[in-house]
Design a protein around this motif. Structure first.
Motif, mmCIF file in Angstrom:
data_model
loop_
_atom_site.group_PDB
_atom_site.id
_atom_site.type_symbol
_atom_site.label_atom_id
_atom_site.label_comp_id
_atom_site.label_asym_id
_atom_site.label_seq_id
_atom_site.Cartn_x
_atom_site.Cartn_y
_atom_site.Cartn_z
ATOM 1 N N LYS A 83 -9.193 8.522 16.889
ATOM 2 C CA LYS A 83 -9.680 8.906 18.208
ATOM 3 C C LYS A 83 -8.504 8.894 19.171
ATOM 4 O O LYS A 83 -7.846 7.871 19.360
ATOM 5 N N LEU A 84 -8.244 10.036 19.802
ATOM 6 C CA LEU A 84 -7.106 10.171 20.706
ATOM 7 C C LEU A 84 -7.577 10.152 22.155
ATOM 8 O O LEU A 84 -8.749 10.376 22.458
ATOM 9 N N PHE A 85 -6.630 9.921 23.048
ATOM 10 C CA PHE A 85 -6.915 9.900 24.479
ATOM 11 C C PHE A 85 -6.156 11.025 25.189
ATOM 12 O O PHE A 85 -5.858 10.935 26.377
ATOM 13 N N THR A 86 -5.851 12.062 24.444
ATOM 14 C CA THR A 86 -5.196 13.248 24.986
ATOM 15 C C THR A 86 -5.873 14.490 24.428
ATOM 16 O O THR A 86 -6.433 14.467 23.326
ATOM 17 N N ASP A 87 -5.812 15.565 25.184
ATOM 18 C CA ASP A 87 -6.303 16.855 24.712
ATOM 19 C C ASP A 87 -5.145 17.813 24.473
ATOM 20 O O ASP A 87 -5.345 19.018 24.356
ATOM 21 N N TYR A 88 -3.926 17.256 24.408
ATOM 22 C CA TYR A 88 -2.745 18.112 24.288
ATOM 23 C C TYR A 88 -2.018 17.964 22.953
ATOM 24 O O TYR A 88 -0.860 18.333 22.850
ATOM 25 N N LEU A 89 -2.692 17.439 21.935
ATOM 26 C CA LEU A 89 -2.065 17.406 20.622
ATOM 27 C C LEU A 89 -1.677 18.822 20.194
ATOM 28 O O LEU A 89 -0.643 19.042 19.562
ATOM 29 N N ASP A 90 -2.497 19.808 20.562
ATOM 30 C CA ASP A 90 -2.254 21.214 20.238
ATOM 31 C C ASP A 90 -1.694 22.007 21.423
ATOM 32 O O ASP A 90 -1.599 23.221 21.364
ATOM 33 N N ASN A 115 0.837 -1.197 0.000
ATOM 34 C CA ASN A 115 0.000 0.000 0.000
ATOM 35 C C ASN A 115 0.875 1.251 0.000
ATOM 36 O O ASN A 115 1.786 1.364 0.822
ATOM 37 N N VAL A 116 0.578 2.162 -0.903
ATOM 38 C CA VAL A 116 1.259 3.456 -0.945
ATOM 39 C C VAL A 116 0.191 4.540 -0.796
ATOM 40 O O VAL A 116 -0.748 4.607 -1.583
ATOM 41 N N PHE A 117 0.346 5.378 0.234
ATOM 42 C CA PHE A 117 -0.665 6.400 0.535
ATOM 43 C C PHE A 117 -0.105 7.795 0.325
ATOM 44 O O PHE A 117 1.040 8.085 0.686
ATOM 45 N N GLY A 118 -0.935 8.671 -0.223
ATOM 46 C CA GLY A 118 -0.587 10.084 -0.355
ATOM 47 C C GLY A 118 -1.829 10.934 -0.187
ATOM 48 O O GLY A 118 -2.888 10.618 -0.752
ATOM 49 N N GLY A 119 -1.731 11.996 0.604
ATOM 50 C CA GLY A 119 -2.894 12.838 0.821
ATOM 51 C C GLY A 119 -2.586 13.971 1.769
ATOM 52 O O GLY A 119 -1.504 14.559 1.702
ATOM 53 N N PHE A 120 -3.509 14.261 2.669
ATOM 54 C CA PHE A 120 -3.270 15.346 3.616
ATOM 55 C C PHE A 120 -3.692 14.926 5.024
ATOM 56 O O PHE A 120 -4.423 13.953 5.228
ATOM 57 N N ALA A 121 -3.192 15.665 5.999
ATOM 58 C CA ALA A 121 -3.512 15.439 7.406
ATOM 59 C C ALA A 121 -4.072 16.726 7.992
ATOM 60 O O ALA A 121 -3.664 17.824 7.608
ATOM 61 N N ASN A 122 -4.995 16.567 8.920
ATOM 62 C CA ASN A 122 -5.537 17.720 9.631
ATOM 63 C C ASN A 122 -6.006 17.258 11.009
ATOM 64 O O ASN A 122 -5.918 16.069 11.320
ATOM 65 N N TYR A 123 -6.489 18.193 11.806
ATOM 66 C CA TYR A 123 -6.884 17.834 13.159
ATOM 67 C C TYR A 123 -8.131 18.608 13.567
ATOM 68 O O TYR A 123 -8.516 19.603 12.942
ATOM 69 N N PHE A 124 -8.762 18.129 14.644
ATOM 70 C CA PHE A 124 -9.929 18.769 15.239
ATOM 71 C C PHE A 124 -9.650 18.925 16.723
ATOM 72 O O PHE A 124 -9.330 17.953 17.420
ATOM 73 N N GLY A 150 -8.925 26.235 27.233
ATOM 74 C CA GLY A 150 -9.393 25.227 26.294
ATOM 75 C C GLY A 150 -10.535 24.431 26.899
ATOM 76 O O GLY A 150 -11.077 24.787 27.948
ATOM 77 N N ASP A 151 -10.896 23.345 26.244
ATOM 78 C CA ASP A 151 -12.004 22.501 26.706
ATOM 79 C C ASP A 151 -11.492 21.082 26.927
ATOM 80 O O ASP A 151 -11.399 20.290 25.989
ATOM 81 N N PRO A 152 -11.163 20.717 28.181
ATOM 82 C CA PRO A 152 -10.597 19.392 28.448
ATOM 83 C C PRO A 152 -11.586 18.251 28.277
ATOM 84 O O PRO A 152 -11.195 17.083 28.231
ATOM 85 N N LYS A 153 -12.886 18.550 28.201
ATOM 86 C CA LYS A 153 -13.886 17.497 28.041
ATOM 87 C C LYS A 153 -13.884 16.926 26.626
ATOM 88 O O LYS A 153 -14.389 15.821 26.405
ATOM 89 N N LYS A 154 -13.351 17.678 25.668
ATOM 90 C CA LYS A 154 -13.302 17.214 24.280
ATOM 91 C C LYS A 154 -11.858 16.894 23.908
ATOM 92 O O LYS A 154 -11.027 17.798 23.818
#
Length: 282
Positions: A190-197, A22-31, A241-245
């Motif tokens: 789905k992450l288990f941290t609110d500190y990606l940002d 598999n070869v993947f190409g595209g973009f990444a983003n976050y919420f 920020g909002d730690p609940k999300k």
């Protein structure tokens, strides 16, 4: 005897099963706290990856992939005036190793196109940073911008930069040839941290943060003062920020699936061998 039994088990796995690259190409983003849209191409960055796929059946496959990308966002692009006044931003490089189960709704040996879904588990690494007012790159975790790890904030622990995520998503596949399939997919994490940002809860007290981490930590924790007419550093405990999300990130793009060592290829070689062998003359 043990070797014979092992060979009997492994031989079908490597000869009759279909393996794919598999070869993947595209973009990444976050919420998250600096990007309120669950899915958008705004502020997206490039992503790419490489993986191996083993087709268990005509519908189920096992995959493992390594994917690299970058996500980031800035309050300057927020539609909310109070967030633009906060003036925070971040970026982080992402590296991910995942293990997935994939299901094709239709059999691609008899159909040219099929929807598909996937899910599994992933380990990923991140390390958020931002650029200060002089354009210098500053990593945010060591600054404890919300008081993480400081004795005055015992409930705020430093976050790990390597964590587990739950990847899932889907897409649509197009068979181009017997050996090549083209797919477009969207994969959420789905992450288990609110500190990606590096933004989660409340502002640390300015004097406390200054004494513990220095002026750079104060500068990067709140950047509204850099704006013309911007407000000063907020009182400690003010919502940041909002730690609940929890944060999310996602990949979207094209996957090229290239088959090799397939049963059809082996059968072709077998027939070729039979045709090329001289017949016995009696």
């Amino acid at each position: 005897m043990k070797r014979i039994l092992l060979a009997a088990v492994l031989f079908p796995l490597f000869t009759q099963a279909q393996w794919n690259v598999n070869v993947f190409g595209g973009f990444a983003n976050y919420f998250g706290d600096l990007q309120s849209s669950p899915y958008t191409t705004a502020q997206a960055h490039l992503a790419g990856g490489l993986g191996l796929q083993y087709d268990l059946t005509r519908h189920f496959s096992l995959l493992t992939n390594v994917t690299f990308g970058k996500v980031g966002a800035s309050d300057a692009y927020s539609p909310q005036a109070d967030l633009r006044a906060r003036n925070l931003s971040f970026q982080t490089d992402l590296s991910e190793l995942n293990f997935l189960v994939e299901y094709n709704l239709l059999d691609l040996r008899s159909h040219k196109i099929t929807p598909y879904v996937f899910g599994g588990i992933a380990a990923y690494h991140f390390n958020p940073y931002a650029y200060d007012s002089t354009g210098r790159k500053v990593y945010l975790r060591p600054l404890s911008t919300e008081g993480e790890g400081l004795p005055q904030y015992p409930n705020s622990k430093p976050y790990a930069t390597t964590q587990i995520a739950i990847p899932f998503g889907g897409g649509i596949k197009f068979r181009i040839s017997d050996q090549v399939v083209l797919a477009y997919e969207i994969g959420e994490r789905k992450l288990f941290t609110d500190y990606l940002d590096d933004v989660s809860g409340r502002y640390a007290d300015q004097a406390t943060l200054l004494a513990a981490k220095g002026p750079e930590a104060v500068q990067m924790a709140y950047r509204g003062a850099e704006l013309k007419g911007g407000a000063p550093y907020p009182p400690g405990g003010t919502v940041r920020g909002d730690p609940k999300k929890k944060d999310w990130y996602y990949f979207s793009g094209i996957r090229v699936i290239i088959a090799f060592n397939t049963h059809q290829m082996i059968e072709h070689r077998r027939q070729h061998y039979i045709l090329d062998c001289p017949q016995k003359v009696y």
